[in-house]
Every structure is written in C-alpha cells, then in structure tokens.
Scaffold this motif. Sequence first.
Motif, mmCIF file in Angstrom:
data_model
loop_
_atom_site.group_PDB
_atom_site.id
_atom_site.type_symbol
_atom_site.label_atom_id
_atom_site.label_comp_id
_atom_site.label_asym_id
_atom_site.label_seq_id
_atom_site.Cartn_x
_atom_site.Cartn_y
_atom_site.Cartn_z
ATOM 1 N N GLY A 144 -17.426 33.974 13.049
ATOM 2 C CA GLY A 144 -17.034 34.069 14.325
ATOM 3 C C GLY A 144 -17.311 32.730 15.191
ATOM 4 N N ILE A 145 -17.899 31.855 14.391
ATOM 5 C CA ILE A 145 -18.140 30.403 15.055
ATOM 6 C C ILE A 145 -16.970 29.687 15.381
ATOM 7 C CG2 ILE A 145 -18.990 27.996 14.736
ATOM 8 C CD1 ILE A 145 -21.262 29.259 13.109
ATOM 9 N N VAL A 146 -15.945 29.670 14.468
ATOM 10 C CA VAL A 146 -14.507 29.211 14.940
ATOM 11 C C VAL A 146 -13.642 29.956 15.464
ATOM 12 C CG1 VAL A 146 -12.533 27.993 13.929
ATOM 13 C CG2 VAL A 146 -14.881 27.708 12.709
ATOM 14 N N PRO A 147 -13.308 29.749 16.639
ATOM 15 C CA PRO A 147 -12.265 30.711 17.376
ATOM 16 C C PRO A 147 -10.879 30.597 17.080
ATOM 17 C CG PRO A 147 -12.680 28.354 18.741
ATOM 18 C CD PRO A 147 -13.612 28.588 17.636
ATOM 19 N N LYS A 148 -10.141 31.545 17.072
ATOM 20 C CA LYS A 148 -8.778 31.769 16.861
ATOM 21 C C LYS A 148 -7.752 30.913 17.621
ATOM 22 C CE LYS A 148 -9.234 36.174 14.676
ATOM 23 N NZ LYS A 148 -8.756 37.697 14.546
ATOM 24 N N ASP A 149 -8.383 30.784 19.041
ATOM 25 C CA ASP A 149 -7.632 30.037 20.121
ATOM 26 C C ASP A 149 -8.815 29.529 21.023
ATOM 27 O OD1 ASP A 149 -7.581 31.786 22.397
ATOM 28 O OD2 ASP A 149 -6.652 33.237 20.767
ATOM 29 N N ILE A 150 -8.133 28.482 21.959
ATOM 30 C CA ILE A 150 -9.147 27.985 22.781
ATOM 31 C C ILE A 150 -9.318 28.499 24.169
ATOM 32 C CG2 ILE A 150 -8.777 25.598 21.955
ATOM 33 C CD1 ILE A 150 -6.934 25.035 24.274
ATOM 34 N N ILE A 151 -8.498 29.768 24.309
ATOM 35 C CA ILE A 151 -8.255 30.376 25.465
ATOM 36 C C ILE A 151 -9.621 31.872 25.648
ATOM 37 C CG2 ILE A 151 -7.397 31.905 27.153
ATOM 38 C CD1 ILE A 151 -6.450 29.025 27.218
ATOM 39 N N THR A 152 -9.196 32.519 24.358
ATOM 40 C CA THR A 152 -10.261 33.938 23.945
ATOM 41 C C THR A 152 -11.705 33.576 24.415
ATOM 42 O OG1 THR A 152 -8.344 34.668 22.741
ATOM 43 C CG2 THR A 152 -10.678 35.735 22.471
ATOM 44 N N PRO A 153 -12.333 32.537 23.547
ATOM 45 C CA PRO A 153 -13.717 32.317 23.594
ATOM 46 C C PRO A 153 -14.102 32.360 25.182
ATOM 47 C CG PRO A 153 -13.003 30.844 22.270
ATOM 48 C CD PRO A 153 -11.715 31.399 22.943
ATOM 49 N N PHE A 154 -13.385 31.893 26.094
ATOM 50 C CA PHE A 154 -13.715 31.822 27.611
ATOM 51 C C PHE A 154 -13.250 33.010 28.383
ATOM 52 C CE2 PHE A 154 -13.102 27.593 26.257
ATOM 53 C CZ PHE A 154 -13.978 26.803 26.884
ATOM 54 N N THR A 155 -12.309 33.857 27.968
ATOM 55 C CA THR A 155 -12.027 35.124 28.574
ATOM 56 C C THR A 155 -13.173 36.256 27.928
ATOM 57 O OG1 THR A 155 -10.432 35.523 26.825
ATOM 58 C CG2 THR A 155 -9.703 34.431 28.966
ATOM 59 N N GLU A 156 -13.507 36.128 26.830
ATOM 60 C CA GLU A 156 -14.412 37.219 26.151
ATOM 61 C C GLU A 156 -15.809 36.588 26.159
ATOM 62 O OE1 GLU A 156 -13.015 38.109 22.473
ATOM 63 O OE2 GLU A 156 -10.882 39.052 23.050
ATOM 64 N N GLN A 161 -18.797 30.327 20.262
ATOM 65 C CA GLN A 161 -17.412 29.718 20.026
ATOM 66 C C GLN A 161 -17.252 28.545 20.959
ATOM 67 O OE1 GLN A 161 -14.186 32.523 19.752
ATOM 68 N NE2 GLN A 161 -14.859 33.343 17.873
ATOM 69 N N ILE A 162 -17.552 28.809 22.210
ATOM 70 C CA ILE A 162 -17.634 27.844 23.372
ATOM 71 C C ILE A 162 -18.679 26.785 22.966
ATOM 72 C CG2 ILE A 162 -18.288 27.393 25.615
ATOM 73 C CD1 ILE A 162 -17.654 30.202 26.557
ATOM 74 N N VAL A 163 -19.728 26.992 22.599
ATOM 75 C CA VAL A 163 -20.589 25.862 22.020
ATOM 76 C C VAL A 163 -19.741 24.934 20.921
ATOM 77 C CG1 VAL A 163 -22.626 25.181 20.957
ATOM 78 C CG2 VAL A 163 -22.589 26.945 22.596
ATOM 79 N N PHE A 164 -19.079 25.801 19.875
ATOM 80 C CA PHE A 164 -18.401 25.170 18.877
ATOM 81 C C PHE A 164 -17.346 24.017 19.583
ATOM 82 C CE2 PHE A 164 -14.602 24.971 16.331
ATOM 83 C CZ PHE A 164 -15.163 24.260 14.966
ATOM 84 N N LEU A 165 -16.441 24.721 20.379
ATOM 85 C CA LEU A 165 -15.400 23.813 21.088
ATOM 86 C C LEU A 165 -15.904 22.614 21.797
ATOM 87 C CD1 LEU A 165 -13.121 26.609 22.536
ATOM 88 C CD2 LEU A 165 -12.803 25.232 20.498
#
Length: 446
Positions: A144-156, A161-165
């Motif tokens: 779960g550390i690596v997001p599938k896209d760059i939008i979902t971590p912010f919407t959910e 994942q935001i820290v990872f990005l």
Amino acid sequence: MSASASPQAQAPAKASFKFPFWAQIVAGLALGVLFGWLARSQDISWLKTTLEQVGDIFIQLLKLAVAPLVFFAILVSITNLRKVNNAARLATRTLLWFMITSLIAVAIGLAIGLLTDPGAGTGLTPADGKEPKRHGSWIDFLTGIVPKDIITPFTELNVLQIVFLAAVAGIAALQLGSKAQPVLNLAESVLELLQKALWWVIRLAPIGTVGLIGTAIASYGWDLIGKYATFTADIYIGCALVMFGVYPLLLATVAKVNPVQFFKGAWPAIQLAFVSRSSVGTMPVTQKVTERLGVPKEYASFAVPFGATTKMDGCAAIYPALAAIFIANIFDVQLGIKEYLLIAFVSVVGSAATAGLTGATVMLTLTLSTLGLPLAGVGLLMAIDPILDMMRTATNVAGQALVPVLVSAREGILDKEAYAAASSSPLDEPAAAPAPAEPAKVPVAA
C-alpha cells in the motif's frame, strides 16, 4: 513629555487584555463537559446533534488540509535538508531516536498491561466484539505504500502513499538542482498558504473542543468510561509516564536542558493535539513551537513533518500494547515472551501505518493480525476510542517536538538562548528567537 509618554504607557495595558488561547481551550473543555452532560442527562436530542455537528465540522476542516499539507510539507522538508550540513546524519539520528523512544513507550505499555490485566472484570465477552471495516496487515502495509495512480491517495486520504509521492518528488528535486527551483518556490508558497489557512481553523479549536468533548460525554457518558475504567486509566497513566517521566528524563540527561522549559514552549501544540486528535492537523503548530524551542528551521521543517506521519508513541506504542493485552484477556488467549517481542517490533516498524490521522485502528489491527488475535476484539474498543485518542495524540505530538530538540542538542545546533526564552505565548505571536539565516553547522565528529 507627559503627553507623549502617556500613549506608550497605555499600550502594554491594552495588549495584556487578551484571553489566552490555552484558557480558551480550557473553557471549551468545561463547556463541552457541561453541554454533553446536559444533553445526556436531560435527553436533549437537538443539543447532542448540535455538539456532534460542531465537532464534525472542526475535524473536517482539519482533514481538508491534510492531503496537500502532508505532500508539500514533506516535499519542502526534504529539499530543505540541502541547507543543513550533514543532512544524512541528522536524518539518521532522528529516525534512531524515533525508534528508541517508541521502544521505551511500548515497554511501559506492556508493563502496565501485565500489572493491571485491563480486560479482567469488565463483563465483556467475545460476542461483544466486532471486526472493523479497515484492516491492517503487513502485505497491505508494504504494497500500500506505492499508489496505483497519483490522484487516489489524495481523494481517499491515504497519507502513507502521499508521503511516498512527496518523498519521490523531493528526492527528484534534489537531483535536478537549480532546474527544480521554480517548482520548489511554488511548493514553498503553497505550503505557506496552506499553513495560513490552517491557522484560521486552529483558532476555532475552542469551539471545536466544545463539540468534540460534548459529543463524547453525550454519546458515551460516564457509565461507559466506568466499564472501561482500568483500560482507560492504563492508557492515560502510560501516556503520562512517557510524556512527563521519560521525556523529561531524556531532556535532562541526553539534551542537558531544562525539561520544564520544553513543556512551557511545546504546550500550545500538545493542548491542540489533545483536542483535535490529529497529529497532521497539529503539524504547523508543532513545527512553530519546535522552532521556538531553538531547533534550526531547516532541520525542524524536516523532522516535524516526518514525525507527524511516523512518530506515534501514544497511538502506535502504548495503545496497541495495552489493547493487545486487553483483547487477549477478553478472548482468554495467553501471551508469552514471543508475543510481547512481536508487539514491540510492530510498534517500532509499523508506526507509519497510523499516518497521523485521527484514530489508531489500522495500527491495532496490524498488531492483532501479527499476534494471531481475533480482529473482532477491535470492536470492543471503538466506543471508548475518542476519549483514549485525545491523550494518545497529545503524547504523539509531544514526542514529535521532543526528538528534534534531542538531536539538535546532541549535534550542537540547538539555540540554547531561544530554548530558555521559549514560552507558551499566543500562537500568532512571532517566535521568541528567529531561526538562524546561516546553514546549521553540525560537528563532523561522532
């Protein structure tokens, strides 16, 4: 001369007539308890609904800024390390002290749990439990550390994942050097904008306190607290021992500074954490008081955001240790040395799973799944969780301010004069001593 002196003499008197922020918080606590008691004892449904809505709006306003605040704070904090000599060493020492204090906290939690058996005599049975919707497992944590896209971590609002990005963006910016400067300038401006907006929300904390405390009392009452009396007392005592026992000892022996002065300077962040139950929401205040305690701004801007997402002595150390023992008592499961060592391991390694948000359910389910305890045990603690979370989050934030002070003192970059001058003055006042303009000098010798 008398005519010109008169306005100057009147100015201090006018400035002193100000209701301190801490007093506003205390007043909010008192009103919350009163309104909550009235709503419950007199069965005033509209008052209970109003308190709940006020509290929810305050928390929602805090959460509104969480995703962008975490991203830009981590991004800027990583790039700010280039301004600090021996940045890698500072980061390593910070992480090391995070681990050391977490180990101490979990050891205290285990000791208290073994002495008190918090689940014994409660009258609760396994049938009272309920498996939570959100689970935590090592596979989910790692994948779960690596997001599938760059939008979902912010919407959910997946903070990990935001820290990872943000970390990837920050490291990439460091590699690009001057080419990334326009982006970094924009990031710093956005971060300042977010922090300014969050300050407005923070000033509403006394009102939010009325709603949050009032809802807790109106919803759960004193009867529920009495049913969980031992467990509740264990959490508060454990957090108090860490915050007012371990931390002062480390300040006096490791940092060699006055512990009372630390709490004097850090109190605005600690009290806000108690009310808001959000380490990330409190982050701007934590960073401000840390700088006011003499920690160089360049280092504080890295250590505090890093700590707000990974440093959780209350939620990820004391609480899961005691909760595991509590649930084991209810389900009649015997824990041994191996299980206690696993609890300590999960507390140190998996604390990022809590991600600085309200509550510690994910961390608890991660601990229970590692130990093989029933996840349904989490449901036993959900009702009492808001009351426990206040003290847990206050402990988290105190630790997040403590470690930068310890590391700065050990590395010889702590401004001792600023530390001695730090006060619990209103949050919107400038810091007692500005951060030094020159890069922090860190000795090369170990």
